[in-house]
Write a protein that holds these residues in place. Sequence first.
Motif, PDB file in Angstrom:
ATOM      1  N   LEU A 322      84.543  39.417  79.772  1.00 28.56           N
ATOM      2  CA  LEU A 322      83.706  40.292  81.037  1.00 28.56           C
ATOM      3  C   LEU A 322      84.152  39.771  82.388  1.00 28.56           C
ATOM      4  CD1 LEU A 322      80.065  39.569  78.979  1.00 28.56           C
ATOM      5  CD2 LEU A 322      81.372  41.866  79.529  1.00 28.56           C
ATOM      6  N   ALA A 323      84.448  38.472  82.424  1.00 28.65           N
ATOM      7  CA  ALA A 323      84.808  38.276  83.791  1.00 28.65           C
ATOM      8  C   ALA A 323      86.321  38.624  84.099  1.00 28.65           C
ATOM      9  CB  ALA A 323      84.858  36.528  83.987  1.00 28.65           C
ATOM     10  N   ASP A 324      87.037  38.379  83.206  1.00 24.04           N
ATOM     11  CA  ASP A 324      88.647  38.747  83.462  1.00 24.04           C
ATOM     12  C   ASP A 324      88.613  40.635  83.639  1.00 24.04           C
ATOM     13  OD1 ASP A 324      89.126  36.199  83.338  1.00 24.04           O
ATOM     14  OD2 ASP A 324      90.121  36.187  81.305  1.00 24.04           O
ATOM     15  N   ASP A 325      87.842  40.985  82.513  1.00 21.98           N
ATOM     16  CA  ASP A 325      88.143  42.426  82.508  1.00 21.98           C
ATOM     17  C   ASP A 325      87.212  43.297  83.453  1.00 21.98           C
ATOM     18  OD1 ASP A 325      90.033  41.832  80.609  1.00 21.98           O
ATOM     19  OD2 ASP A 325      88.884  42.479  78.866  1.00 21.98           O
ATOM     20  N   LEU A 326      85.986  42.636  83.581  1.00 22.77           N
ATOM     21  CA  LEU A 326      85.138  43.604  84.243  1.00 22.77           C
ATOM     22  C   LEU A 326      84.517  43.178  85.447  1.00 22.77           C
ATOM     23  CD1 LEU A 326      83.011  44.928  81.139  1.00 22.77           C
ATOM     24  CD2 LEU A 326      84.914  45.926  82.296  1.00 22.77           C
ATOM     25  N   GLY A 327      84.768  41.665  85.571  1.00 21.06           N
ATOM     26  CA  GLY A 327      84.243  41.080  86.905  1.00 21.06           C
ATOM     27  C   GLY A 327      82.801  40.566  86.840  1.00 21.06           C
ATOM     28  N   VAL A 328      82.244  40.668  85.566  1.00 21.88           N
ATOM     29  CA  VAL A 328      80.760  40.598  85.622  1.00 21.88           C
ATOM     30  C   VAL A 328      80.162  39.203  84.986  1.00 21.88           C
ATOM     31  CG1 VAL A 328      80.195  42.976  85.865  1.00 21.88           C
ATOM     32  CG2 VAL A 328      80.532  41.972  83.699  1.00 21.88           C
ATOM     33  N   PRO A 329      79.200  38.602  85.189  1.00 14.56           N
ATOM     34  CA  PRO A 329      78.815  37.448  84.144  1.00 14.56           C
ATOM     35  C   PRO A 329      78.326  38.170  82.838  1.00 14.56           C
ATOM     36  CG  PRO A 329      77.087  37.899  85.678  1.00 14.56           C
ATOM     37  CD  PRO A 329      78.427  38.795  86.305  1.00 14.56           C
ATOM     38  N   PRO A 330      78.024  37.141  81.833  1.00 21.08           N
ATOM     39  CA  PRO A 330      77.183  37.553  80.849  1.00 21.08           C
ATOM     40  C   PRO A 330      75.603  38.137  81.048  1.00 21.08           C
ATOM     41  CG  PRO A 330      78.379  35.303  80.298  1.00 21.08           C
ATOM     42  CD  PRO A 330      78.276  35.851  81.920  1.00 21.08           C
ATOM     43  N   SER A 331      75.150  38.940  80.093  1.00 21.45           N
ATOM     44  CA  SER A 331      74.053  39.609  80.630  1.00 21.45           C
ATOM     45  C   SER A 331      72.946  38.403  79.997  1.00 21.45           C
ATOM     46  CB  SER A 331      73.657  40.754  79.659  1.00 21.45           C
ATOM     47  OG  SER A 331      73.757  40.472  78.180  1.00 21.45           O
ATOM     48  N   PRO A 332      71.617  38.488  80.395  1.00 26.87           N
ATOM     49  CA  PRO A 332      70.525  37.854  79.664  1.00 26.87           C
ATOM     50  C   PRO A 332      70.255  37.694  78.513  1.00 26.87           C
ATOM     51  CG  PRO A 332      69.865  39.008  81.616  1.00 26.87           C
ATOM     52  CD  PRO A 332      71.077  39.695  81.442  1.00 26.87           C
ATOM     53  N   LEU A 333      70.870  38.762  77.560  1.00 25.40           N
ATOM     54  CA  LEU A 333      70.725  38.754  76.235  1.00 25.40           C
ATOM     55  C   LEU A 333      71.758  37.741  75.554  1.00 25.40           C
ATOM     56  CD1 LEU A 333      69.884  40.269  73.655  1.00 25.40           C
ATOM     57  CD2 LEU A 333      71.636  41.852  73.875  1.00 25.40           C
ATOM     58  N   LEU A 334      73.077  37.524  76.119  1.00 25.13           N
ATOM     59  CA  LEU A 334      73.922  36.636  75.875  1.00 25.13           C
ATOM     60  C   LEU A 334      73.544  35.344  76.152  1.00 25.13           C
ATOM     61  CD1 LEU A 334      77.585  38.158  76.177  1.00 25.13           C
ATOM     62  CD2 LEU A 334      76.401  37.379  74.052  1.00 25.13           C
ATOM     63  N   TRP A 335      73.033  35.033  77.287  1.00 24.78           N
ATOM     64  CA  TRP A 335      72.549  33.714  77.583  1.00 24.78           C
ATOM     65  C   TRP A 335      71.683  33.277  76.912  1.00 24.78           C
ATOM     66  CZ3 TRP A 335      75.423  30.293  80.155  1.00 24.78           C
ATOM     67  CH2 TRP A 335      76.294  30.803  81.025  1.00 24.78           C
ATOM     68  N   ARG A 336      70.439  34.129  76.334  1.00 24.14           N
ATOM     69  CA  ARG A 336      69.483  33.920  75.587  1.00 24.14           C
ATOM     70  C   ARG A 336      70.059  33.198  74.143  1.00 24.14           C
ATOM     71  NH1 ARG A 336      66.496  38.147  77.760  1.00 24.14           N
ATOM     72  NH2 ARG A 336      67.140  39.378  75.889  1.00 24.14           N
ATOM     73  N   ALA A 337      71.043  34.126  73.709  1.00 22.33           N
ATOM     74  CA  ALA A 337      71.357  33.764  72.335  1.00 22.33           C
ATOM     75  C   ALA A 337      72.196  32.297  72.547  1.00 22.33           C
ATOM     76  CB  ALA A 337      72.642  34.654  71.891  1.00 22.33           C
ATOM     77  N   HIS A 338      72.984  31.953  73.701  1.00 22.97           N
ATOM     78  CA  HIS A 338      73.432  30.815  73.970  1.00 22.97           C
ATOM     79  C   HIS A 338      72.643  29.855  73.922  1.00 22.97           C
ATOM     80  CE1 HIS A 338      76.017  27.903  76.454  1.00 22.97           C
ATOM     81  NE2 HIS A 338      76.829  28.360  75.642  1.00 22.97           N
ATOM     82  N   ARG A 339      71.794  29.965  74.471  1.00 27.11           N
ATOM     83  CA  ARG A 339      70.657  28.754  74.867  1.00 27.11           C
ATOM     84  C   ARG A 339      69.624  28.277  73.323  1.00 27.11           C
ATOM     85  NH1 ARG A 339      69.241  31.117  79.752  1.00 27.11           N
ATOM     86  NH2 ARG A 339      67.853  32.490  78.890  1.00 27.11           N
ATOM     87  N   THR A 340      69.620  29.581  72.711  1.00 32.03           N
ATOM     88  CA  THR A 340      68.957  29.053  71.326  1.00 32.03           C
ATOM     89  C   THR A 340      69.838  28.443  70.593  1.00 32.03           C
ATOM     90  OG1 THR A 340      67.696  31.370  71.677  1.00 32.03           O
ATOM     91  CG2 THR A 340      68.040  30.422  69.385  1.00 32.03           C
ATOM     92  N   ILE A 341      71.084  28.719  70.524  1.00 32.77           N
ATOM     93  CA  ILE A 341      71.923  27.871  69.660  1.00 32.77           C
ATOM     94  C   ILE A 341      72.263  26.529  70.371  1.00 32.77           C
ATOM     95  CG2 ILE A 341      74.492  27.805  69.012  1.00 32.77           C
ATOM     96  CD1 ILE A 341      74.369  30.967  69.238  1.00 32.77           C
ATOM     97  N   LEU A 342      72.344  26.312  71.533  1.00 32.01           N
ATOM     98  CA  LEU A 342      72.324  24.976  72.184  1.00 32.01           C
ATOM     99  C   LEU A 342      71.154  24.207  71.825  1.00 32.01           C
ATOM    100  CD1 LEU A 342      74.140  25.519  75.689  1.00 32.01           C
ATOM    101  CD2 LEU A 342      74.983  24.639  73.578  1.00 32.01           C
ATOM    102  N   ARG A 343      70.091  24.817  71.886  1.00 38.66           N
ATOM    103  CA  ARG A 343      68.786  24.019  71.601  1.00 38.66           C
ATOM    104  C   ARG A 343      68.525  23.658  70.225  1.00 38.66           C
ATOM    105  NH1 ARG A 343      66.256  27.611  75.597  1.00 38.66           N
ATOM    106  NH2 ARG A 343      65.301  28.750  73.801  1.00 38.66           N
ATOM    107  N   GLY A 344      69.354  24.496  69.233  1.00 35.59           N
ATOM    108  CA  GLY A 344      68.963  24.271  67.943  1.00 35.59           C
ATOM    109  C   GLY A 344      67.544  24.750  67.254  1.00 35.59           C
ATOM    110  N   ASP A 345      67.129  25.745  68.036  1.00 36.59           N
ATOM    111  CA  ASP A 345      65.738  26.425  67.862  1.00 36.59           C
ATOM    112  C   ASP A 345      65.774  27.034  66.353  1.00 36.59           C
ATOM    113  OD1 ASP A 345      65.067  25.412  70.218  1.00 36.59           O
ATOM    114  OD2 ASP A 345      65.082  27.550  71.155  1.00 36.59           O
ATOM    115  N   GLY A 346      65.656  26.441  65.481  1.00 39.87           N
ATOM    116  CA  GLY A 346      65.658  26.809  63.913  1.00 39.87           C
ATOM    117  C   GLY A 346      66.932  28.027  63.823  1.00 39.87           C
ATOM    118  N   ALA A 347      66.527  29.235  63.164  1.00 39.29           N
ATOM    119  CA  ALA A 347      67.586  30.023  63.017  1.00 39.29           C
ATOM    120  C   ALA A 347      67.575  30.983  64.045  1.00 39.29           C
ATOM    121  CB  ALA A 347      67.279  31.033  61.810  1.00 39.29           C
ATOM    122  N   GLY A 348      66.860  31.072  65.012  1.00 41.17           N
ATOM    123  CA  GLY A 348      66.586  31.895  66.194  1.00 41.17           C
ATOM    124  C   GLY A 348      66.180  33.128  65.624  1.00 41.17           C
TER     125      GLY A 348
END
Length: 351
Positions: A322-348
Amino acid sequence: MPTPVTTSRSTAAPLGHQEQQVLTAVGCGLRDDEIAAALGLSEDAVAGHLARVLAKRGLRDRPAAIVHAFDCGLAVPGRGPRTRPVRAAPRTGAARTAGATVRLSLLGPLLAWRDGRPLDLGHLRQQAVLAALALGAGRSLSRRELLADVWGMESPAANVVPVYVYRLRKALRAGDATDPVIEHGLRGYRLAPGAVDVDVARLAARVAGIGEAERAGDLPEAVRRCALALALFREEPLAGLPGPLAELERLRLAERRIALVQRKATWQLRLGQEAEAVADLFALSAAHPHHEPSAALLMRALYRNGRRADALRVFERARRLLADDLGVPPSPLLWRAHRTILRGDGAGPVP
């Protein structure tokens, strides 16, 4: 040979008896010398009659006269004059469905089969005309609409639509049938109801079946029906076909396929089928690397399958692209999935 005549006359003057005979013979594919021999006329007289037919009917040239003869019911291409009365209305879809032997696939490069044998549909622009008729879902399309759909702002100088329709009719005619696969009426051209089995129509029916299974709460059946719908896709829809309509339909059908994969994966995760969901989502993410909802769903599927490191690598790859090709950061949807996995919140949660 007569000189092609171009006229803008919109009123149709009545044809004389010999003019109608000449038009019928032209529609049967006869040359001027053959028409002269059959009618007992000179070739010059035949040329004169044809020139008057072109002028009276506002036709551009001989190919347009051939198509006009077919549209008027004077001749059947390749089969001589029509000897039985022309029906006032075409048969209904129910009456023709049983005899439909032409199959058309738009969910990939355009292909057609008759009784299991592939058909030659001509060059790409001619194929695009057929695709427009198939996507019309039984609605009549005028010449102007077909020109806009297939040529856009670059309309051809010649009136090629009737010629392409004539060639497509010959290519699609099934067995000994004399009824046209492509009908012509006051509002334009359309595929005869029930004459062609189009995979896009089957896709719509299968998607409707998915909704029925979901409303009934039968998730295994919903997954199965998603798989049946996805099986209709061969490659990129309408691959290689020119024109604004083909371009828009490629995007629409690609989005439909993405939605089906996500729908199927969502139900697979709820059924505990993480490994099956991962396989489909990996392929989808590879084909659409910038599609963030697919990447987020793949991260959750990997995490639920015990592959936390792989899930985080999917996020890093998506963030970099996203950064290299489009010059944009990840969307909130991707960040939420990332945080869920880092916190280990069950299966999400499943989206």
